[in-house]
Design an enzyme around this catalytic site. Structure first.
Site, PDB file in Angstrom:
ATOM      1  CB  SER A  43      -0.994  -0.008   1.311  1.00 42.75           C
ATOM      2  OG  SER A  43      -2.050  -0.932   0.972  1.00 42.75           O
ATOM      3  CE  LYS A  83      -8.764  -5.680   6.310  1.00 44.38           C
ATOM      4  NZ  LYS A  83      -9.130  -6.313   5.418  1.00 44.38           N
ATOM      5  CG  ASN A 140     -10.821  -1.773   3.826  1.00 45.84           C
ATOM      6  OD1 ASN A 140     -11.695  -0.966   3.958  1.00 45.84           O
ATOM      7  ND2 ASN A 140     -10.179  -2.093   2.719  1.00 45.84           N
ATOM      8  CG  ASP A 142     -11.067  -5.600   1.759  1.00 43.95           C
ATOM      9  OD1 ASP A 142      -9.978  -4.952   1.245  1.00 43.95           O
ATOM     10  OD2 ASP A 142     -10.832  -5.842   3.023  1.00 43.95           O
ATOM     11  CB  ALA A 159     -15.788 -19.206   6.357  1.00 39.58           C
TER      12      ALA A 159
END
Ligand code: NAP
Length: 296
Positions: free
Chosen positions: A21, A70, A91, A106, A131
């Site tokens: 990032s 998060k 996020n 996301d 999951a």
């Protein structure tokens, strides 16, 4: 822009080492001439409250949030977007005059990634593997786009919990793992995963299986090659390595494929636009991220 820029964006992470990032966002700031700098900030869980307070400072545009924060940041934001509430994770944080707004980009990033690949989701049979946290964002995106979803996870209970949490948005068929199948079940019962996979037009890997990390052999796939469908598309949100075993086997069988880099870039682009009110040049972000990945 340099570290002497007047405005700041942070990535709250622990550890903060390998994120793409900073290079993506700093490249995008630079081409737009935005006087801001993005930096990864290693925040220990016990320091999270203090870090969140620092985001309220006037020079801070906002932040990204990643593992392990998060969910933990959610009580510290003043408002949560609908996506963040549904997904149960933040996020992206926008500092709006001292008020912290919690978003999750996301899902929107993943939707844009599929659009870029020309994948039409509405009405398609989609098999999601995994999951965990990323699966929640992807399930949200796919249900909103009108997909018909089946979900398979190593730990079946987590798949059931996820399906229940998203039941208001649409039905999800959970595929049980072999361990959950009684000994006296007919031999063919566990063919369920194979049957669903064979009929899927889109298969999405949201597990970390196939990811290169911590010296673990990445040459493993979350789905046997013989379970891949005759036609369709396979999306793997892992991007280290660029081509996982799952994607390699899918491509060998003539299926369309996409790795996780477009999702990473587009979730970043969505966040960038929230902080600066300007859409970034996503080609610049792709090139910056690829430059790092190719040098690894
Ligand atoms: P997470 O919450 O820890 O979930 C991990 C998932 O992987 C769970 O479903 C877990 O199953 C499964 N898993 C892990 N090891 C496994 C194994 N050996 N066999 C079978 N299943 C296994 O992690 P996450 O945040 O969702 O991230 C998952 C992956 O997505 C990571 O590789 C991450 O880098 C990637 N990611 C990419 C992007 C992007 O922008 N491209 C964004 C977010 C995440 P159990 O429930 O059984 O443990």
């Amino acid at each position: 822009m340099s570290a002497t820029a007047t405005r700041r964006v942070y990535l709250l992470a622990h550890p903060a080492g390998h994120s793409l990032s900073p290079v993506m966002h700093n490249a995008a700031f630079e081409v737009l001439g935005i006087d801001a700098h993005y930096e990864a900030w290693d925040v220990l869980p016990q320091d999270l409250a203090a870090a969140m307070n620092r985001l309220r400072a006037a020079e801070v545009l906002g932040a990204n949030v990643t593992i392990p924060h998060k969910q933990a940041v959610m009580p510290y934001v003043d408002e949560l977007s609908e996506a963040a509430q549904h997904i149960g994770a933040v996020n992206t944080i926008v500092n709006h005059q001292g008020l912290l707004l919690g978003h999750n980009t996301d899902a929107a990033g993943y939707t844009r990634a599929l659009e870029q690949a020309g994948v039409q989701v509405s009405g398609q049979n989609v098999l999601v593997l995994g999951a965990g946290g990323a699966a929640r964002a992807i399930v949200f995106a796919l249900l909103q786009a009108g997909a018909s979803l089946a979900l398979y996870n190593r730990t079946t209970q987590k798949a059931h919990d996820l399906a229940e949490a998203f039941a208001v948005l649409g039905d999800i068929t959970v595929i049980d793992t072999p361990d959950d199948i009684p000994d006296d079940a007919p031999d063919n019962l566990y063919d369920d995963l194979y049957k669903v996979a064979k009929q899927a037009s889109l298969i999405v890997n949201t597990t970390s299986v196939g990811m290169a990390h911590g010296g673990i052999d990445p040459d493993v796939s979350p789905l046997p090659a013989e379970a891949l469908p005759e036609a369709g598309f396979v999306s793997d949100i892992v991007y280290r390595p660029a081509q996982t075993r799952l994607l390699r086997e899918a491509a060998q069988q003539g299926l369309g494929t996409q790795n996780g880099l477009p999702m990473l870039v587009y979730q970043g682009a969505e966040s960038f636009a929230m902080w600066t009110l300007e859409p970034p040049d996503t080609n610049v972000m792709f090139n910056a991220a690829n430059g790092v990945l190719e040098a690894e």
